[in-house]
Each structure stands twice: as C-alpha cells, then as structure tokens.
Write a protein that holds these residues in place. Structure first.
Motif, short mmCIF file in Angstrom:
data_model
loop_
_atom_site.label_atom_id
_atom_site.label_comp_id
_atom_site.label_asym_id
_atom_site.label_seq_id
_atom_site.Cartn_x
_atom_site.Cartn_y
_atom_site.Cartn_z
N ILE A 24 -27.74 -10.04 20.20
CA ILE A 24 -29.08 -9.42 20.50
C ILE A 24 -29.64 -9.59 21.70
CG2 ILE A 24 -31.14 -8.73 19.52
CD1 ILE A 24 -28.91 -7.75 18.00
N GLU A 25 -30.05 -10.97 21.83
CA GLU A 25 -30.67 -11.53 23.13
C GLU A 25 -29.58 -11.77 24.07
OE1 GLU A 25 -33.96 -15.04 24.33
OE2 GLU A 25 -33.02 -14.93 22.16
N GLN A 26 -29.54 -11.19 25.35
CA GLN A 26 -28.80 -11.27 26.46
C GLN A 26 -29.44 -11.94 27.58
OE1 GLN A 26 -25.47 -10.75 26.14
NE2 GLN A 26 -26.05 -10.22 23.76
N ALA B 166 -24.45 -21.38 28.61
CA ALA B 166 -24.15 -22.19 29.39
C ALA B 166 -23.42 -21.70 30.66
CB ALA B 166 -23.28 -23.23 28.87
N SER B 167 -23.38 -22.24 31.69
CA SER B 167 -22.91 -21.86 32.99
C SER B 167 -21.07 -21.66 32.84
CB SER B 167 -22.84 -22.63 34.19
OG SER B 167 -22.53 -23.82 34.22
N PRO B 168 -20.78 -20.82 33.55
CA PRO B 168 -19.13 -20.60 33.64
C PRO B 168 -18.35 -21.85 33.70
CG PRO B 168 -20.04 -18.64 34.72
CD PRO B 168 -21.20 -19.73 34.47
N ARG C 55 -21.70 -13.85 30.37
CA ARG C 55 -20.67 -13.24 29.61
C ARG C 55 -19.35 -14.04 29.65
NH1 ARG C 55 -18.69 -6.82 29.97
NH2 ARG C 55 -17.24 -6.88 28.51
N LEU C 56 -18.65 -14.19 28.48
CA LEU C 56 -17.42 -15.11 28.29
C LEU C 56 -16.34 -14.44 29.15
CD1 LEU C 56 -17.39 -16.35 24.46
CD2 LEU C 56 -18.42 -17.55 26.52
N PRO C 57 -15.92 -14.91 29.94
CA PRO C 57 -14.86 -14.60 30.69
C PRO C 57 -13.43 -14.13 29.92
CG PRO C 57 -14.77 -16.77 31.23
CD PRO C 57 -15.81 -16.67 30.29
N GLU C 58 -12.67 -13.27 30.36
CA GLU C 58 -11.41 -12.75 29.35
C GLU C 58 -10.84 -13.99 29.08
OE1 GLU C 58 -12.72 -11.24 31.92
OE2 GLU C 58 -13.52 -9.39 30.64
#
Length: 321
Positions: free
Chosen positions: A157-159, A118-120, A164-167
């Motif tokens: 595996i599949e990117q 999903a989007s940020p 990427r999840l934010p910190e």
C-alpha cells in the motif's frame, strides 16, 4: 537416493506436526504455513507482500521456536548499511587483531521487514547469502547455517520512500505470497486472548530434522511428463504478449523443487501435475515483468499465470513410474 514409502509417510507426519505447532501462532492460515514450511525444506526463501499487523513476525518466530532454531529480525530503513545485515570486521585493540562481528543474517530464520525501504546497495547484501548460504567479508567466506530461510516483507500500500526490488533479487525468492487477514472465527479467538500471557511454542523437532527432510524431498520421483509440463508452463510465460520478461530457469527449478516437497508432505513418493498447478502462481507470478501497456490496462502477473494454467494442458498420467 529415491524416497521410500515409509520415509514419505514419516515426512508427511513430521510436516503436519510442525504445521500444527506453527498454526497456533498464526491462526486460520494453514495453507500459508504449509507453503512457508515447504519453501524452507526446499532450501528457498519467501517474499510476503502484506499489510501491517497480519502476523509476519509471529510466523517467523513460531517457525524458529518449533524447529529449535535461531531467528532474527532486520528492520530495513533507508539508512541501513550492508554491514548492518551481514556483519562487520572490527579491530580489537586489546587482542591486537581484527574480529568479525556477525550480523543478524546469521540465523536459521531471518525476517527482513519492509525490505523495499532499504537502498538497492543494502538489498544486494542479501543476494549472495540467499543464493549461496554464505557471507563474504574481507575475502573470508562464512556459512550462515543450515537450515536457512529468509522471510522478506514489503507493504503493497505505502510506496513513499521505497525502492522497487530488482528482477534479479525477486528471482531469488522461491515463493511470493501473503498471509492476509484472519477469518471471523480466528479473529474472535485472537480477541478473546487479548490480555492473556502470550503462549510460548515448544520446539518439537530440531534443525537437523529439517535438514533430513530436505534430503528426503530430493528423492521424490518426478516423471519426465511432469518436468515437461513445468517446462511448457515456463515457456508460455515467455511467449505471453503481455509479458516483457518471462520466468527464468531458476524459476523452473524452484517450482520443481517445491512440487517434490509438496508431494512428500502429502505422503507420496512421486510428484504430480496437480502439485505443479497448486504451486505455480506462488512460485512463478512474481518473476514476470509485464509490458507497461499491460500494467496500465490492469493486467496482473497472477492473472497471466492463471490463464496459462488454463491454456497449457496438463499430462494425463499422475507421475508414477
């Protein structure tokens, strides 16, 4: 309130019964089941980074059935909107007023499948509810219930097509772990049951039992030496040369809370350094942000935490007052 020996004995017995029941749906993964239950009792949330088909949905459903709770599954996709998660307000023409339609996040166990797809903006819809247990829409704050556990998954595996999840969001997960593939004996049991009706787990406790266990776990005694050990571990992550961002105070609190629950699950009224050591990787590693050079050299956050556990001496006392 300090937990009494008879209360810790009841806690350990109940914790074991719940784990036994859940393990019927996730064969051969006792440690993972106990880690998920400890996270739920501690009031935290779980991030599972695992390949497809390892039983993530079955785990979430089994926990909900065992505690007579509600469960929901949200399949995160690029076109998913925040309202699809939290719910939306709709105008009812017959009644002449706006009504709130609750989203799938209003459940005791919420499986957020492939959250990194999903989007940020949509991912951020989970931030308030994970931290506060509330959803705010149109200025109205609504509690999602208690207990409340988010089990989020992502495919390592599949990117392609992922975010990427934010910190800040990773830091809100108490634990990050993986289920992994079952061993040979468990795989054989699964294959031999193919074609048979899926067994329905019976609930053995109510959600109020989980709430009561959470209250009792807060009464576990933590020796100042154990707290100092947690502090030194966290400080070591901040000073490691391979780390750009170390563990936050939220991470230290999460590790301490987990250790208290882990101690109660073992029938003890006090936490020990061994509780901290056993949980440190699952509670701390995902919070580290590594230097790009370290990542390029193949250094992992898990390896760093394991090295810190070797380098930072544990207190000799066992945490008994």
């Amino acid at each position: 309130m300090t937990i009494a020996p008879e209360q810790s004995a009841w806690f350990a017995e109940t914790f074991s019964l719940i784990a036994d029941n859940v393990e019927q749906a996730v064969l051969g993964k006792r440690h993972v089941v106990e880690l998920v239950l400890a996270t739920a009792v501690s009031g935290g949330h779980l991030l599972l980074e695992d390949a497809p088909g390892t039983g993530k949905t079955a785990l979430a459903r089994a926990i909900a059935q065992t505690i007579h709770g509600t469960s929901s599954r949200i399949q995160f996709t690029p076109d998913l909107l925040p309202g699809d998660v939290t719910g939306i307000t709709v105008f009812d023409q017959k009644a002449g007023r706006f009504e709130f339609h609750a989203g799938p996040v209003f459940a005791n166990i919420v499986l957020a499948d492939e959250i990194n797809r999903a989007s940020p903006k949509t991912q951020s819809a989970l931030l308030e509810v994970m931290e506060e247990g509330n959803v705010t829409t149109d200025g109205v704050t609504r509690p999602v219930g208690n207990p409340f556990l988010v089990i989020a998954t992502q495919n390592p595996i599949e990117q392609g097509g992922t975010y990427r999840l934010p910190e800040a969001q990773l830091d809100r997960f108490t634990v990050k772990t993986s289920i992994g593939y079952p061993d040979e004996a468990s795989t054989m049991r699964i294959l031999q049951a193919v074609g048979a009706p899926k067994p329905q787990l019976e609930g053995i406790v109510g959600t109020d039992t989980i709430v009561a266990m959470a209250e009792l776990s807060r009464g576990v005694y933590v020796n100042p030496l154990v707290s100092d050990y947690v502090m030194r571990l966290v400080d070591a992550t901040r000073r490691a040369t391979e780390v750009r961002l170390g563990v936050s105070v939220r991470g230290a609190i999460a590790l301490s809370r987990l250790a208290m629950t882990w101690a109660a699950a073992a029938g003890r009224t006090y936490a020990t350094p061994d509780d901290v050591r056993e949980l440190a990787v699952a509670a701390l590693a995902h919070r580290l942000v590594l230097e790009p050079e370290a990542e390029f050299d193949g250094v992992t956050a898990v390896a760093i935490v394991n090295q810190i556990l070797l380098d930072v001496p544990a207190p000799r006392e066992n945490g008994v007052a």
